[in-house]
Design an enzyme around this catalytic site. Structure first.
Site, mmCIF file in Angstrom:
data_model
loop_
_atom_site.group_PDB
_atom_site.id
_atom_site.type_symbol
_atom_site.label_atom_id
_atom_site.label_comp_id
_atom_site.label_asym_id
_atom_site.label_seq_id
_atom_site.Cartn_x
_atom_site.Cartn_y
_atom_site.Cartn_z
ATOM 1 N N SER A 136 -6.420 -9.320 -12.630
ATOM 2 C CA SER A 136 -5.271 -10.491 -12.421
ATOM 3 C C SER A 136 -5.071 -11.164 -13.696
ATOM 4 O O SER A 136 -6.065 -11.157 -14.715
ATOM 5 C CB SER A 136 -5.979 -11.312 -11.629
ATOM 6 O OG SER A 136 -5.220 -12.379 -11.236
ATOM 7 N N LYS A 190 -8.672 -8.115 -4.955
ATOM 8 C CA LYS A 190 -7.493 -8.459 -5.746
ATOM 9 C C LYS A 190 -6.425 -8.763 -4.657
ATOM 10 O O LYS A 190 -5.545 -9.884 -4.901
ATOM 11 C CB LYS A 190 -7.266 -7.499 -6.561
ATOM 12 C CG LYS A 190 -5.923 -7.507 -7.047
ATOM 13 C CD LYS A 190 -6.038 -8.833 -8.146
ATOM 14 C CE LYS A 190 -4.738 -8.873 -9.142
ATOM 15 N NZ LYS A 190 -3.332 -8.574 -8.580
ATOM 16 N N HIS A 193 -7.130 -12.164 -3.229
ATOM 17 C CA HIS A 193 -6.650 -13.336 -4.297
ATOM 18 C C HIS A 193 -5.201 -13.419 -4.231
ATOM 19 O O HIS A 193 -4.744 -14.654 -4.330
ATOM 20 C CB HIS A 193 -7.117 -12.631 -5.620
ATOM 21 C CG HIS A 193 -6.724 -13.284 -6.881
ATOM 22 N ND1 HIS A 193 -5.232 -13.219 -7.320
ATOM 23 C CD2 HIS A 193 -7.030 -14.129 -7.625
ATOM 24 C CE1 HIS A 193 -4.941 -13.896 -8.392
ATOM 25 N NE2 HIS A 193 -6.203 -14.454 -8.561
ATOM 26 N N ASN A 194 -4.381 -12.221 -4.279
ATOM 27 C CA ASN A 194 -3.059 -12.554 -4.366
ATOM 28 C C ASN A 194 -2.521 -13.147 -3.089
ATOM 29 O O ASN A 194 -1.617 -14.295 -2.939
ATOM 30 C CB ASN A 194 -2.228 -11.361 -4.568
ATOM 31 C CG ASN A 194 -2.253 -10.734 -5.957
ATOM 32 O OD1 ASN A 194 -3.273 -11.131 -6.510
ATOM 33 N ND2 ASN A 194 -1.420 -10.137 -6.332
ATOM 34 N N GLU A 197 -3.130 -17.014 -3.531
ATOM 35 C CA GLU A 197 -2.318 -17.499 -4.477
ATOM 36 C C GLU A 197 -0.856 -17.942 -3.701
ATOM 37 O O GLU A 197 -0.276 -18.976 -3.974
ATOM 38 C CB GLU A 197 -2.309 -16.302 -5.529
ATOM 39 C CG GLU A 197 -0.984 -16.776 -6.578
ATOM 40 C CD GLU A 197 -0.728 -15.306 -7.313
ATOM 41 O OE1 GLU A 197 -1.811 -14.755 -8.045
ATOM 42 O OE2 GLU A 197 0.318 -14.921 -7.659
HETATM 43 N N1 LIG Z 1 -2.200 -7.499 -12.525
HETATM 44 C C1 LIG Z 1 -1.422 -8.149 -12.771
HETATM 45 O O1 LIG Z 1 -0.970 -8.951 -13.282
HETATM 46 C C2 LIG Z 1 -0.164 -6.981 -13.052
HETATM 47 C C3 LIG Z 1 1.082 -7.369 -13.728
HETATM 48 C C4 LIG Z 1 2.035 -6.442 -13.971
HETATM 49 C C5 LIG Z 1 1.812 -5.203 -13.503
HETATM 50 N N2 LIG Z 1 0.674 -4.857 -12.881
HETATM 51 C C6 LIG Z 1 0.217 -3.473 -12.485
HETATM 52 O O2 LIG Z 1 0.018 -2.583 -13.477
HETATM 53 C C7 LIG Z 1 0.209 -1.419 -13.681
HETATM 54 C C8 LIG Z 1 1.211 -1.218 -14.708
HETATM 55 O O3 LIG Z 1 2.185 -2.064 -14.836
HETATM 56 P P1 LIG Z 1 3.479 -2.146 -16.159
HETATM 57 O O4 LIG Z 1 4.067 -3.249 -15.588
HETATM 58 O O5 LIG Z 1 2.482 -2.316 -17.462
HETATM 59 O O6 LIG Z 1 3.922 -0.815 -15.999
HETATM 60 P P2 LIG Z 1 4.976 -0.287 -14.921
HETATM 61 O O7 LIG Z 1 6.240 -0.494 -15.064
HETATM 62 O O8 LIG Z 1 4.358 -0.744 -13.490
HETATM 63 O O9 LIG Z 1 4.740 1.304 -15.069
HETATM 64 C C9 LIG Z 1 5.406 1.888 -16.188
HETATM 65 C C10 LIG Z 1 4.157 2.957 -16.594
HETATM 66 O O10 LIG Z 1 4.003 4.068 -15.530
HETATM 67 C C11 LIG Z 1 3.988 5.269 -16.307
HETATM 68 N N3 LIG Z 1 4.631 6.101 -15.308
HETATM 69 C C12 LIG Z 1 5.385 6.072 -14.296
HETATM 70 N N4 LIG Z 1 5.510 7.089 -13.645
HETATM 71 C C13 LIG Z 1 4.661 8.023 -14.220
HETATM 72 C C14 LIG Z 1 4.302 9.416 -13.921
HETATM 73 N N5 LIG Z 1 4.624 9.802 -12.730
HETATM 74 N N6 LIG Z 1 3.154 9.844 -14.428
HETATM 75 C C15 LIG Z 1 2.470 9.376 -15.477
HETATM 76 N N7 LIG Z 1 3.035 8.043 -16.156
HETATM 77 C C16 LIG Z 1 3.920 7.471 -15.286
HETATM 78 C C17 LIG Z 1 5.301 4.928 -17.368
HETATM 79 O O11 LIG Z 1 5.329 5.954 -18.301
HETATM 80 P P3 LIG Z 1 6.694 6.546 -19.329
HETATM 81 O O12 LIG Z 1 6.449 5.444 -20.118
HETATM 82 O O13 LIG Z 1 6.400 7.724 -19.652
HETATM 83 O O14 LIG Z 1 7.813 6.075 -18.229
HETATM 84 C C18 LIG Z 1 4.766 3.794 -18.189
HETATM 85 O O15 LIG Z 1 3.657 3.854 -18.886
HETATM 86 C C19 LIG Z 1 1.032 -1.294 -12.371
HETATM 87 O O16 LIG Z 1 0.273 -0.673 -11.368
HETATM 88 C C20 LIG Z 1 1.528 -2.718 -11.969
HETATM 89 O O17 LIG Z 1 1.578 -2.961 -10.466
HETATM 90 C C21 LIG Z 1 -0.416 -5.896 -12.916
#
Ligand SMILES: NC(=O)c1ccc[n+]([C@@H]2O[C@H](COP(=O)([O-])OP(=O)(O)OC[C@H]3O[C@@H](n4cnc5c(N)ncnc54)[C@H](OP(=O)(O)O)[C@@H]3O)[C@@H](O)[C@H]2O)c1
Length: 487
Positions: A136, A190, A193-194, A197
């Site tokens: 988070s 988690k 938590h959300n 929130e």
């Molecule tokens: N905790 C938080 O506050 C928070 C905030 C934001 C996100 N998140 C979570 O963190 C994770 C990452 O989020 P993000 O915003 O950085 O990225 P994202 O937009 O959710 O995902 C993009 C990433 O996924 C890869 N990807 C997509 N399809 C794929 C596949 N079939 N095989 C391999 N790689 C693949 C992409 O690779 P390419 O570059 O090759 O397309 C890129 O690296 C997600 O699960 C999201 O829900 C959490």
């Protein structure tokens, strides 16, 4: 962080998925003493960019899963930060191909906990450890220190614990990470938590609306009120940013930004998951549910346009005692917040019982004190409550909270009455009060509901004065018979 001359051949941790979250987490890992970070992304460009832009991090780039596995010391440990859902499954499948028993795969994305339970079971059969870790704090948290909620096996925690402790936010000297419980426990916590929130945000929004419509104060003036509240028992990140948002002026129109933003709240689904799960567990999380529904209601402009013709109260709402009303709203907000958190922790307690997790609720409250969106002083009081009584059945009954509810309940009732009479929707305030009155009631009309159920469905009932299960023969002479509960 390592320089070129001392870069070891192998990395102790790897990150797969280098979009915003993954690249920030990789940079955070690389900046901590003792870590060397291998990085891999499906499309090469993101890897090249990250490595080129951050030479100081000493990343070991990999361009295939085989290269990635070869660049990691054993047990290999990799954190997946890719799009939740099928992409996560695809990456897990690829890693399982190149990893060995004893290695550790961590999913740091926003997975739904039943998916994590399923994945952990499947991966465990290969001898590889799978850890679902809730992370988070958004992109800034990933870079500077998030609150981390890992599940998974005890074995994986031995290797993973020190690495996650090195990157987590720190609250009062303690890293905001704990081994929450096995398999899906981390993603479950988690999720809740959300949900909390959502409730916290809705309560703050209702407080703002009541003050604005009741006193006529401008958003900037209300920002001052929130800034003042942030010095007391409500002190929290969400109150702090609320003041900032309310103070913001739209550069284009010169109006308060909050008046220019379309009043339709978005959601990414974790609030709905929290409520769906609570329904299945039979846990009343009414504050979270009302907050989730309030976002849904706001996002139906077609219905709102039609319903705008329905009448409200005749008289305009204006309070006489502005300062008194604001203080009442503050107290109502604090009381409702206690209930929302109490309900959220109740869901974690029930989830732990259902899924056989041992979750230390005090430890959970402590890891939310920094790095995450609901970070607040208040969480120390929750930790105190569980330290005093680990099996506390209702958090709101802990002495500190019970005292605050006793102190605040008259104001809370006045605010809900005022909102109702003024026709101002306050679903989170009023449902929290209804929960409070329900949970503390000596006797509930559930007795009548049981009578109704027995009438139409012979569902039986229990009596207050003797053991057994009973049914009344409603269509006959209405005598009562002792019955087996078969419905
Ligand atoms: N905790 C938080 O506050 C928070 C905030 C934001 C996100 N998140 C979570 O963190 C994770 C990452 O989020 P993000 O915003 O950085 O990225 P994202 O937009 O959710 O995902 C993009 C990433 O996924 C890869 N990807 C997509 N399809 C794929 C596949 N079939 N095989 C391999 N790689 C693949 C992409 O690779 P390419 O570059 O090759 O397309 C890129 O690296 C997600 O699960 C999201 O829900 C959490």
């Amino acid at each position: 962080m390592t320089d070129a001359s001392s870069t070891p051949a192998l990395a102790n941790i790897g990150v797969v998925g280098l979009a915003v979250m993954g690249s920030n987490l990789a940079r955070n890992l690389a900046s901590r003493e003792g870590n060397t970070v291998a990085v891999y992304n499906r499309s090469r460009s993101k890897t090249d960019e990250l490595v080129a832009e951050h030479p100081e991090a000493g990343f070991i780039p990999a361009f295939s899963y085989e290269e990635f596995a070869a660049s990691l010391s054993k047990p290999r440990t990799a954190i997946i930060m890719v799009k939740a859902g099928r992409p996560t499954d695809a990456v897990i499948d690829s890693l399982v191909e190149v990893f060995e028993p004893g290695d550790i795969i961590v999913d740091g994305g926003n997975a739904y906990f039943p998916d994590t339970i399923r994945r952990e079971k499947a991966v465990r059969e290969t001898g590889i450890n799978f850890v679902g870790a809730g992370i988070s704090g958004g992109e800034e948290g990933a870079l500077t220190g998030p609150s981390i909620m890992p599940g998974g096996s005890d074995e994986s925690w031995v290797t993973l614990g020190p690495i996650l402790k090195s990157i987590a936010a720190v609250a009062e000297g303690e890293p905001c990470v704990t081994h929450v419980g096995h398999d899906g426990a981390g993603h479950f916590v988690k999720m809740v938590h959300n949900g909390i929130e959502y409730a916290d945000m809705q309560l703050i929004a209702e407080a703002y609306d009541l003050i604005r419509r009741g006193t006529g104060k401008t958003p900037a003036e209300i920002a001052d009120v929130f800034a003042e509240w942030n010095k007391g028992e409500l002190e929290s990140y969400l109150i702090e940013i609320t003041a900032e948002v309310l103070r913001q002026v739209d550069a284009e129109t010169g109006k308060p930004l909050v008046d220019v933003i379309l009043d339709q709240a978005g959601a990414k689904g974790t609030g709905a998951w929290t409520v769906q799960t609570a329904l299945a567990l039979g846990v009343p999380v009414s504050g979270i549910a009302e907050a989730t529904f309030a976002r849904s209601l706001s996002s139906h402009p077609e219905q709102r346009a039609v319903a705008a013709s329905l009448p409200g109260p005749d008289e305009e709402f204006r309070v006489d005692d502005v300062d008194g009303f604001i203080e009442d709203v503050r107290q109502a907000l604090f009381a409702s917040k206690i209930i929302a958190y109490s309900q959220g922790f109740d869901e974690i307690r029930a989830g732990a019982a259902e899924y056989n997790w041992t979750i230390d609720l005090g430890a959970v409250s402590k890891i939310w004190r920094a790095g995450c969106i609901i970070r607040a002083q208040f969480l120390n009081r929750i930790a105190d409550a569980y330290a005093e009584q680990p099996d506390l059945p209702v958090l709101a009954t802990a002495p500190y909270f019970a005292e605050a509810l006793t102190r605040g309940q008259a104001a809370w009732r006045r605010v809900v009455v005022a909102a109702t009479q003024a026709g101002i929707p306050s679903p989170a305030f009023s449902s929290s009060l209804a929960y409070y009155d329900g949970i503390r009631a000596e006797r509930l009309p559930a007795a009548l509901v049981q009578g109704q159920r027995d009438f139409f469905g012979a569902h039986t009932y229990k009596r207050i004065d003797k053991e057994g299960t009973f049914h009344t023969q409603w269509s006959g002479d209405r005598t009562e018979i002792e019955a087996e509960d078969t419905h």
